[in-house]
Write an enzyme that holds these catalytic residues in place. Sequence first.
Site, PDB file in Angstrom:
ATOM      1  N   HIS A  84       8.958  18.532  27.011  1.00 36.91           N
ATOM      2  CA  HIS A  84      10.393  18.240  26.948  1.00 36.91           C
ATOM      3  C   HIS A  84      11.078  18.963  25.791  1.00 36.91           C
ATOM      4  O   HIS A  84      12.292  19.098  25.779  1.00 36.91           O
ATOM      5  CB  HIS A  84      10.677  16.725  26.963  1.00 36.91           C
ATOM      6  CG  HIS A  84      10.499  15.998  25.676  1.00 36.91           C
ATOM      7  ND1 HIS A  84       9.362  15.269  25.367  1.00 36.91           N
ATOM      8  CD2 HIS A  84      11.325  15.835  24.611  1.00 36.91           C
ATOM      9  CE1 HIS A  84       9.507  14.704  24.184  1.00 36.91           C
ATOM     10  NE2 HIS A  84      10.684  15.031  23.697  1.00 36.91           N
ATOM     11  N   ASP A 220       2.786  15.825  28.516  1.00 34.91           N
ATOM     12  CA  ASP A 220       4.020  16.372  27.945  1.00 34.91           C
ATOM     13  C   ASP A 220       3.742  17.461  26.904  1.00 34.91           C
ATOM     14  O   ASP A 220       3.942  17.261  25.714  1.00 34.91           O
ATOM     15  CB  ASP A 220       4.822  15.207  27.334  1.00 34.91           C
ATOM     16  CG  ASP A 220       6.266  15.588  27.017  1.00 34.91           C
ATOM     17  OD1 ASP A 220       6.577  16.796  27.024  1.00 34.91           O
ATOM     18  OD2 ASP A 220       7.062  14.678  26.737  1.00 34.91           O
ATOM     19  N   SER A 653       8.759  14.434  18.249  1.00 35.75           N
ATOM     20  CA  SER A 653       8.207  14.942  19.494  1.00 35.75           C
ATOM     21  C   SER A 653       7.601  16.304  19.238  1.00 35.75           C
ATOM     22  O   SER A 653       8.218  17.150  18.583  1.00 35.75           O
ATOM     23  CB  SER A 653       9.286  15.056  20.559  1.00 35.75           C
ATOM     24  OG  SER A 653       9.412  13.837  21.211  1.00 35.75           O
TER      25      SER A 653
HETATM   26  N1  ARG Z   1      11.752   9.361  24.966  1.00 31.93           N
HETATM   27  C1  ARG Z   1      11.237  10.591  24.470  1.00 31.93           C
HETATM   28  C2  ARG Z   1      12.176  11.146  23.369  1.00 31.93           C
HETATM   29  O1  ARG Z   1      13.037  10.467  22.919  1.00 31.93           O
HETATM   30  C3  ARG Z   1      10.989  11.580  25.533  1.00 31.93           C
HETATM   31  C4  ARG Z   1      12.200  12.160  26.165  1.00 31.93           C
HETATM   32  C5  ARG Z   1      11.940  13.177  27.216  1.00 31.93           C
HETATM   33  N2  ARG Z   1      11.608  12.587  28.479  1.00 31.93           N
HETATM   34  C6  ARG Z   1      12.528  12.135  29.379  1.00 31.93           C
HETATM   35  N3  ARG Z   1      12.125  11.567  30.488  1.00 31.93           N
HETATM   36  N4  ARG Z   1      13.825  12.262  29.186  1.00 31.93           N
HETATM   37  O2  ARG Z   1      12.560  12.265  23.264  1.00 31.93           O
HETATM   38  N1  ASP Z   2      10.762  11.454  22.272  1.00 34.10           N
HETATM   39  C1  ASP Z   2      11.188  11.595  20.906  1.00 34.10           C
HETATM   40  C2  ASP Z   2      11.448  13.038  20.521  1.00 34.10           C
HETATM   41  O1  ASP Z   2      11.816  13.837  21.364  1.00 34.10           O
HETATM   42  C3  ASP Z   2      10.217  10.940  19.980  1.00 34.10           C
HETATM   43  C4  ASP Z   2      10.573   9.503  19.759  1.00 34.10           C
HETATM   44  O2  ASP Z   2      11.757   9.180  19.748  1.00 34.10           O
HETATM   45  O3  ASP Z   2       9.639   8.720  19.534  1.00 34.10           O
HETATM   46  O4  ASP Z   2      11.436  13.410  19.374  1.00 34.10           O
END
Ligand code: ARG
Ligand code: ASP
Length: 725
Positions: A84, A220, A653
């Site tokens: 991502h 990921d 991330s």
């Molecule tokens: N929650 C994670 C972060 O804040 C992963 C985000 C990417 N994945 C998604 N399904 N949008 O970035």
């Molecule tokens: N998914 C988040 C990021 O893209 C990581 C998190 O918020 O724990 O940095």
Amino acid sequence: MQKRFFLLFLLALLCTAASSQGMWIPSLLEKQNEKEMKALGLKLSADDIYAPAHSSIKDAICQFDGGCTGEMISPEGLLLTNHHCGFDAIQQLSTLENNFVENGYWAKNRSSELPAEGVTAMFVSRIEDVTLVVLQGITDGMAERERQSQIDKNIASLKSSTKKEKWEDIEVRPFYNGNQYYMFITQTFKDVRFVGAPPSSIGKFGADTDNWVWPRHTGDFSIFRVYADKDNHPAAYSKDNKPYQPGHFLPISLDGADEGDFSMVYGFPGATNEYLTEAAIRQTGEVLDPARVAIRDRALKVMDGFMRKDPAVKISYVARYASIANAWKKWLGEMQGLKTYKAFDKKAAYEAEFTKRIQQNPDWNTRYKNLLPRLRQLYKDIEPYALGRDYYLETMIRNNEILGTVSGLGSWINGYDPKNETEFVNKMSRVKAGLEGFYEDYHPQVDEAVLAAMMEMYGENARAEWGAADVKKMAGEAGGYAKLAKNIFEQSVFAQKSKIMTILETKKPAEVAEALRNDPAFKLWDKLQGYYNTQIQGKLQELQPQINLLQRQYMAAQMEVFKEKKFFPDANSTLRLTYGKIKGFSPKDAVQYEFQTDLDGVMEKYIPGDYEFDVPQKLIDLWKTKDYGQYATADGRMPVACIGTNHTTGGNSGSPALDANGNLIGLNFDRVWEGTMSDLNYDPAICRNIMVDSRYILFIVDKYGGAGYLLNEMKLVKGKKKKKK
Ligand code: ARG
Ligand code: ASP
């Protein structure tokens, strides 16, 4: 009551003492953390993790593309980060014939590594505490503005007197709400090339449904390579550049992680607010989050309806949908978690203890007794304006595209001056290029429906004097919000690329400005931003600095009054280390989450043809034949993801999760649902970070991707530790 609070407080203190929460400054590890880390199992010294003068693990860690983390996994500049995090680059490099998002990609050799234009990798050369220099000449009684201008002057002269190499940059950043300052000497590489990624059905498996949730089964990750000039320094893209040779690269563990193992995550966490008052986090959890969630709920439902009906819309909107949904889901988890896990009571107990302690010390009492009451009052004062800001930004800017675009052009359009047209004309090509990109994935019928929903949210829920009355009236006159949106879309030149481009290309500057200023989409935004500027922003600008000042003082007071507590600075997108253990958790009575998922779980979730839960045939075949090679666990399973007690946030991330010896055991990418509140209330019993297992990454590269040759330049390690459970 008092007693109950005190017991709660004790409990909170005990939890903190037993945990290893925090995001620590790498240059201070020896003083602040080394002992605890060793007690938890670390086999390295602080010096192995961060050293300014010789190579250390920090040389393998970079900020990837400004907002994520990446790490070196070979002596030849191979960079590992999340799927991502690389997604934008992967999408941009994709074409209909070569759809890397859909199918994945593996460069067969150096010459098929694809330049990812604009992507950067920033490494930290050294970190210095510059508090004394930056706060020189600052006195307690100084007005905030005067204080800031003295600080700016000090920083400017510090920068000009600091020795650095030509290719390095200097950044000075506030810590502990401006009580301390640190300087970072960095180098930023600009020639970064795309090497490989799995298809989205692996790299994004579970997509939005599984996002922020454990148990998780997402692979990921994506792989890039950093290139440097002939002297190994940063340089713009050139075909003559060579793979960067980092000061350190991370060996990758074939043992992975076991429950109870030490782990640490090294990266660039973006922003946390762990030291706010109860009033502040209550406002976020009970007022702002619910409003933002409700607005995005509406926008997402509209988008989803179109995406399900029309595959072309789905392709165009997945990334946008994912990004709107990501924050939406985080806020939802945050507001629920704060409530469920009693964050407000915990803060209240902490504040009661703070007050009790200062009352026992006359000096503290004089200096600090007004802090909490004044902060409480100020949060009350700012609340309607903070809500107004979120309403305006969420409905008018962030969640619908036409007003978002118009607002981005607002100062250009409003800035047109018939006496000085050159500035307007000079910006024209940039405007056109921006619009070219915008219309690539634009479906006006979707945006029209979103705009109707957003105007309704604003018109019905925002304060009348912030323009909500106007919006409501306009809707009334048009015959409803849907009708109003329809009228705007019929008349606005921004609704169709050909219309706006024709104007920009054929009209004289004065006519362009005239046409755009009379455009109904522009006029709607212009009217509302007028209200925002006069009714909301001014108040925020008056109140926020007062809150910031008191928060800075409250931060310093907490550090003085709770001397026995170790305070880590809130995340601020600078390099940090967090550590803990690989560990499951229990979110509620009788429910226990295990620490690891495996490929069987991917197959349990498999829904053929589904855009979130489809699984590629080759992976199914590998699973059927259990062809896991050297990457399987001792009992023959293929581990996919694991969780731990490392304190992380957005920006982490792509951060490496390392074992006690500094080998990569996982790739951080998310947090668990119950713990999404961790930016405001880190609870070590509940909050967990989620990582892709290093073995799954290697398995996908080698067995699935057939790119095993990439492993030749990596260092795989096995058998370092085998410890009893
Ligand atoms: N929650 C994670 C972060 O804040 C992963 C985000 C990417 N994945 C998604 N399904 N949008 O970035
Ligand atoms: N998914 C988040 C990021 O893209 C990581 C998190 O918020 O724990 O940095």
